[in-house]
Scaffold this active site. Structure first.
Site, PDB file in Angstrom:
ATOM      1  N   SER A   1       0.870  -1.176   0.000  1.00 33.57           N
ATOM      2  CA  SER A   1       0.000   0.000   0.000  1.00 33.57           C
ATOM      3  C   SER A   1       0.903   1.221   0.000  1.00 33.57           C
ATOM      4  O   SER A   1       1.424   1.629   1.033  1.00 33.57           O
ATOM      5  CB  SER A   1      -0.900  -0.015   1.245  1.00 33.57           C
ATOM      6  OG  SER A   1      -1.669   1.159   1.315  1.00 33.57           O
TER       7      SER A   1
ATOM      8  N   HIS B   1      -3.475  -6.144   2.407  1.00 36.82           N
ATOM      9  CA  HIS B   1      -2.597  -7.037   3.172  1.00 36.82           C
ATOM     10  C   HIS B   1      -3.230  -8.392   3.445  1.00 36.82           C
ATOM     11  O   HIS B   1      -2.623  -9.238   4.112  1.00 36.82           O
ATOM     12  CB  HIS B   1      -2.206  -6.391   4.501  1.00 36.82           C
ATOM     13  CG  HIS B   1      -1.279  -5.221   4.337  1.00 36.82           C
ATOM     14  ND1 HIS B   1      -0.936  -4.400   5.384  1.00 36.82           N
ATOM     15  CD2 HIS B   1      -0.625  -4.749   3.254  1.00 36.82           C
ATOM     16  CE1 HIS B   1      -0.113  -3.465   4.946  1.00 36.82           C
ATOM     17  NE2 HIS B   1       0.087  -3.659   3.656  1.00 36.82           N
TER      18      HIS B   1
ATOM     19  N   GLU C   1      -5.440  -2.417   8.700  1.00 32.11           N
ATOM     20  CA  GLU C   1      -4.851  -2.964   9.923  1.00 32.11           C
ATOM     21  C   GLU C   1      -5.697  -2.617  11.144  1.00 32.11           C
ATOM     22  O   GLU C   1      -6.130  -1.472  11.308  1.00 32.11           O
ATOM     23  CB  GLU C   1      -3.446  -2.407  10.151  1.00 32.11           C
ATOM     24  CG  GLU C   1      -2.398  -2.848   9.156  1.00 32.11           C
ATOM     25  CD  GLU C   1      -1.045  -2.266   9.517  1.00 32.11           C
ATOM     26  OE1 GLU C   1      -0.463  -2.696  10.538  1.00 32.11           O
ATOM     27  OE2 GLU C   1      -0.570  -1.377   8.798  1.00 32.11           O
TER      28      GLU C   1
ATOM     29  N   GLU D   1       1.345  -8.972   7.234  1.00 36.39           N
ATOM     30  CA  GLU D   1       2.047  -8.443   8.390  1.00 36.39           C
ATOM     31  C   GLU D   1       1.815  -9.265   9.645  1.00 36.39           C
ATOM     32  O   GLU D   1       2.143  -8.836  10.752  1.00 36.39           O
ATOM     33  CB  GLU D   1       1.658  -6.980   8.603  1.00 36.39           C
ATOM     34  CG  GLU D   1       2.095  -6.118   7.417  1.00 36.39           C
ATOM     35  CD  GLU D   1       1.746  -4.649   7.582  1.00 36.39           C
ATOM     36  OE1 GLU D   1       1.042  -4.310   8.558  1.00 36.39           O
ATOM     37  OE2 GLU D   1       2.168  -3.845   6.741  1.00 36.39           O
TER      38      GLU D   1
ATOM     39  N   ASP E   1      -5.342   1.309  10.929  1.00 35.32           N
ATOM     40  CA  ASP E   1      -4.809   1.838   9.671  1.00 35.32           C
ATOM     41  C   ASP E   1      -5.904   1.659   8.638  1.00 35.32           C
ATOM     42  O   ASP E   1      -6.157   0.555   8.155  1.00 35.32           O
ATOM     43  CB  ASP E   1      -3.537   1.097   9.252  1.00 35.32           C
ATOM     44  CG  ASP E   1      -3.005   1.586   7.903  1.00 35.32           C
ATOM     45  OD1 ASP E   1      -3.562   2.561   7.350  1.00 35.32           O
ATOM     46  OD2 ASP E   1      -2.044   0.987   7.399  1.00 35.32           O
TER      47      ASP E   1
ATOM     48  N   GLU F   1      -4.796   5.870  11.345  1.00 34.80           N
ATOM     49  CA  GLU F   1      -3.873   6.184  10.253  1.00 34.80           C
ATOM     50  C   GLU F   1      -4.619   6.282   8.933  1.00 34.80           C
ATOM     51  O   GLU F   1      -5.489   5.458   8.632  1.00 34.80           O
ATOM     52  CB  GLU F   1      -2.808   5.090  10.182  1.00 34.80           C
ATOM     53  CG  GLU F   1      -1.780   5.251   9.089  1.00 34.80           C
ATOM     54  CD  GLU F   1      -0.836   4.068   9.031  1.00 34.80           C
ATOM     55  OE1 GLU F   1      -0.333   3.768   7.929  1.00 34.80           O
ATOM     56  OE2 GLU F   1      -0.620   3.421  10.080  1.00 34.80           O
TER      57      GLU F   1
ATOM     58  N   ASP G   1       0.165   8.912   6.584  1.00 39.51           N
ATOM     59  CA  ASP G   1       1.144   8.014   5.961  1.00 39.51           C
ATOM     60  C   ASP G   1       1.236   8.370   4.485  1.00 39.51           C
ATOM     61  O   ASP G   1       2.160   9.055   4.052  1.00 39.51           O
ATOM     62  CB  ASP G   1       0.741   6.563   6.172  1.00 39.51           C
ATOM     63  CG  ASP G   1       1.672   5.576   5.467  1.00 39.51           C
ATOM     64  OD1 ASP G   1       2.796   5.974   5.098  1.00 39.51           O
ATOM     65  OD2 ASP G   1       1.287   4.417   5.270  1.00 39.51           O
TER      66      ASP G   1
ATOM     67  N   LYS H   1       8.602   6.122   7.470  1.00 35.93           N
ATOM     68  CA  LYS H   1       9.104   4.956   6.751  1.00 35.93           C
ATOM     69  C   LYS H   1      10.309   5.397   5.916  1.00 35.93           C
ATOM     70  O   LYS H   1      10.136   6.072   4.896  1.00 35.93           O
ATOM     71  CB  LYS H   1       8.028   4.383   5.828  1.00 35.93           C
ATOM     72  CG  LYS H   1       6.778   3.872   6.530  1.00 35.93           C
ATOM     73  CD  LYS H   1       5.722   3.472   5.501  1.00 35.93           C
ATOM     74  CE  LYS H   1       4.491   2.862   6.150  1.00 35.93           C
ATOM     75  NZ  LYS H   1       3.425   2.569   5.154  1.00 35.93           N
TER      76      LYS H   1
ATOM     77  N   HIS I   1       7.495  -0.162   9.873  1.00 35.60           N
ATOM     78  CA  HIS I   1       7.958  -1.175   8.928  1.00 35.60           C
ATOM     79  C   HIS I   1       7.218  -1.018   7.598  1.00 35.60           C
ATOM     80  O   HIS I   1       6.458  -0.073   7.391  1.00 35.60           O
ATOM     81  CB  HIS I   1       7.674  -2.567   9.511  1.00 35.60           C
ATOM     82  CG  HIS I   1       6.196  -2.845   9.660  1.00 35.60           C
ATOM     83  ND1 HIS I   1       5.662  -4.102   9.751  1.00 35.60           N
ATOM     84  CD2 HIS I   1       5.121  -2.005   9.731  1.00 35.60           C
ATOM     85  CE1 HIS I   1       4.353  -4.046   9.862  1.00 35.60           C
ATOM     86  NE2 HIS I   1       3.999  -2.780   9.861  1.00 35.60           N
TER      87      HIS I   1
ATOM     88  N   LYS J   1       5.485   0.810  14.863  1.00 41.60           N
ATOM     89  CA  LYS J   1       4.514  -0.052  14.197  1.00 41.60           C
ATOM     90  C   LYS J   1       5.314  -1.040  13.355  1.00 41.60           C
ATOM     91  O   LYS J   1       5.915  -0.671  12.353  1.00 41.60           O
ATOM     92  CB  LYS J   1       3.589   0.811  13.327  1.00 41.60           C
ATOM     93  CG  LYS J   1       2.621   0.042  12.470  1.00 41.60           C
ATOM     94  CD  LYS J   1       1.840   1.012  11.582  1.00 41.60           C
ATOM     95  CE  LYS J   1       1.065   0.243  10.530  1.00 41.60           C
ATOM     96  NZ  LYS J   1       0.395   1.148   9.575  1.00 41.60           N
TER      97      LYS J   1
END
Length: 449
Positions: free
Chosen positions: A43, A156, A165, A206, A242, A285, A312, A337, A365, A388
Site C-alpha cells: 500500500s 494485506h 490494519e 504483516e 490503519d 492512520e 502516511d 518509513k 515497517h 509499528k
C-alpha cells in the site's frame, strides 16, 4: 584513514513475501564490514520515492532488483569510496546529487537507502557504540510503545475488510517487555476466539489474522473480546487503526463494500468519529485519502483533540509534504518509513520537523520486510515513543521486537542503580502531543508485574 569507505557491494535477496529486494554491504579500510537490507510496501503513496525494479516479466514477474544492485556496485560505490563513514549527511547528499531526480528514479530509492542505512550501521560499529546511540546520542532511551497488528484487511489480506490494519497497543504497561507480553497474550486469545467461531486463523502479510468479517465493528468487537479474555481491560490495551482509505477512494467517494456504504468526505469523517466514540481507539492512520485534502481538514477539525490522526500516504516521510500539512492543519501525527524518502538524513529531518511542530512520529515497517531491525534502533535513538512493526507471528516482525528487548536490557544494565535513567516506557503518554487534551492519570494505572 581507517574510517574511509573501501568498498560497497550489493546483492538481490528476498523479502517476507518472497519478492526480491536489495541488501547492501559496506567495507572500511579498517576491515570493518556492515550491511543493511531494504523493505518494500504494498500500500504505497503516490509521492513515495521510486523503487527501482527490473520489469523483466519472465524473471520474478518483473519484480527483480538487479538494476538497483548494479547501480550500487558500479555507480554509488565509485562516488563514495574514500568518504569517511562518519559523515552521514555528506554520504546522503552525494547519493541524492548523484541520482539527480526529485524521487530518486535514476538510481532507485531502494539502492540509495540500502547504502544510507548500511553507512549508519557501519559508523556505529566503527565507533563501537550501539546503533541507537549513534543515531540519538546519550538521550535515546525511550522504548517505543508498540502498535501490534492482530487483524489484517485491505491489500494485506485476501478477505473482505476494507480497513488495512487493526492493532492493539499496551498503553497500561510500565515497560516494553511487559507491553509486548500483553500484546502476545491478547493475540493468542483472539486466535482462540476465532477458532471457536470456526473462522480461519491464517495470517496476512504483516502477521495479523485475516478472517472474513462482515464489518469494521465486528472486527473491533472481536478485539475487545480478546483483550478481556487475555485478562486485560481497555484501560490497559487500546486499539489503533490503519484505514488506508486511498485504497477504496474514487471520484470523491469512499466505498466500504463490506458494509454497502458509499460515503463523501464529511460522511467518512463522521463514520470514523462514531468508531472512536464507541471503541477505545487511540490512533487512526490515513482515515482520509492522500488526495482528499478537504477531507483531511474536516477530520482534523473534528478529531485532532480526541485521537492521533496519522498521515502516511499523505506525507510519505517527506519534509515538503509534512510542511504543507502543518501549514494547512492536516493530521497531528506522521508515520515514518525511511524507504518512502530514500535516505536516513531526510528521514531524520522529517522527524525533526514533526517534533518541532508537535506532531507525533511513529516509526514503521513495510508489508514486505526483511530481518533487518534498523527501525528498532531508530525508534529508540530519536525517542519516537511509538513503533509499528506488525504482528508477533513472523520472524521478520519479531526481529524488530527482539531487538527492542535487547536494547531495553542494554539500557537497564548500563544505568542500573541510577535513579531516573535506564529504559523508559511511556505507554499511554507516548500518544500525547500538543493537540490532545487527554487526562494522563491513566499512565500509571493498572500496572502488572
Amino acid at each position: 584513514m581507517q574510517d574511509k569507505i573501501k568498498n560497497i557491494n550489493a546483492r538481490q535477496i528476498l523479502d517476507s513475501r518472497g519478492t526480491p529486494t536489495i541488501s547492501v554491504e559496506i567495507e572500511l579500510n579498517s576491515g570493518l564490514i556492515s550491511q543493511a537490507s531494504v523493505p518494500s510496501g504494498a500500500s504505497t503513496g503516490i509521492n513515495e520515492a521510486y523503487e527501482l525494479r527490473d520489469d523483466e516479466k519472465t524473471v520474478y514477474m518483473g519484480r527483480g532488483v538487479l538494476g538497483a544492485v548494479k547501480n550500487v556496485k558500479e555507480k554509488i560505490s565509485k562516488a563514495l569510496i574514500g568518504t569517511s563513514i562518519l559523515e552521514q549527511r555528506k554520504i546522503d547528499e552525494i547519493l541524492i546529487e548523484q541520482d539527480g531526480t526529485q524521487n530518486k528514479k535514476n538510481l532507485g530509492a531502494n539502492a540509495i537507502l540500502g547504502v544510507s542505512l548500511a553507512s549508519a550501521r557501519l559508523a556505529s560499529k566503527f565507533l563501537n557504540i550501539p546503533l541507537y546511540k549513534y543515531l540519538g546520542g546519550i538521550n535515546g532511551n525511550i522504548l517505543p510503545t508498540p502498535m501490534v497488528n492482530i487483524l489484517n484487511g485491505g491489500v494485506h489480506a485476501d478477505n473482505n475488510l476494507e480497513f488495512q490494519e487493526f492493532m492493539i497497543t499496551p498503553t497500561g504497561a510500565d515497560s516494553f517487555h511487559l507491553g509486548l507480553r500483553m500484546a502476545v497474550e491478547t493475540f493468542y486469545s483472539l486466535k482462540e476466539i476465532l477458532k471457536k467461531e470456526n473462522m480461519i486463523t491464517s495470517v496476512g502479510d504483516e502477521g495479523g489474522f485475516a478472517p472474513n468479517l462482515n464489518s469494521t465493528r465486528e472486527a473491533l468487537d472481536l478485539i475487545i473480546e480478546a483483550i478481556n479474555k487475555a485478562g486485560y481491560s481497555t484501560e490497559e490495551i487500546k486499539i489503533c487503526l490503519d484505514v488506508a482509505s486511498s485504497e477504496f477512494y474514487n471520484d470523491g467517494i469512499y466505498e466500504i463494500k463490506s458494509e454497502n456504504l458509499k460515503l463523501n468526505s464529511m460522511e467518512m469523517a463522521t463514520y470514523i468519529q462514531h468508531l472512536i466514540e464507541d471503541y477505545p481507539i487511540i490512533s487512526v492512520e490515513d482515515p482520509m485519502a492522500e488526495q482528499d485534502y478537504e477531507g483531511w481538514k474536516i477530520i482534523t477539525n473534528k478529531l485532532a483533540q480526541k485521537c492521533l490522526l496519522v498521515g502516511d500516504d499523505l506525507f510519505t516521510t517527506n519534509v515538503n509534504l509534512l510542511a504543507e500539512g502543518i501549514e494547512n492543519d492536516l493530521a497531528n501525527a506522521i508515520l515514518i518509513k525511511p524507504n518512502q524518502i530514500g535516505t536516513l538524513t531526510e528521514t531524520l529531518d522529517c522527524i525533526k520537523l514533526a517534533k518541532i511542530n508537535g506532531y507525533k512520529t511513529i516509526i514503521s515497517h513495510r508489508s514486505g520486510e526483511t530481518e533487518d531491525s534498523f527501525i528498532s534502533d531508530l525508534a529508540v535513538g530519536v525517542n519516537s515513543g511509538l513503533i509499528k512493526t506488525g504482528s508477533i507471528t513472523r520472524s521478520e516482525r519479531n526481529a524488530k521486537y527482539n531487538r527492542l528487548l535487547e536494547i531495553e536490557g542494554e539500557l537497564n544494565k548500563e544505568f542500573q542503580g541510577c535513579r531516573g535513567d535506564g529504559a523508559k516506557y511511556l505507554g499511554y503518554g507516548s500518544f500525547n502531543n500538543k493537540f490532545l487534551k487527554w487526562n494522563l492519570c491513566n499512565m500509571n494505572c493498572n500496572k502488572r508485574n
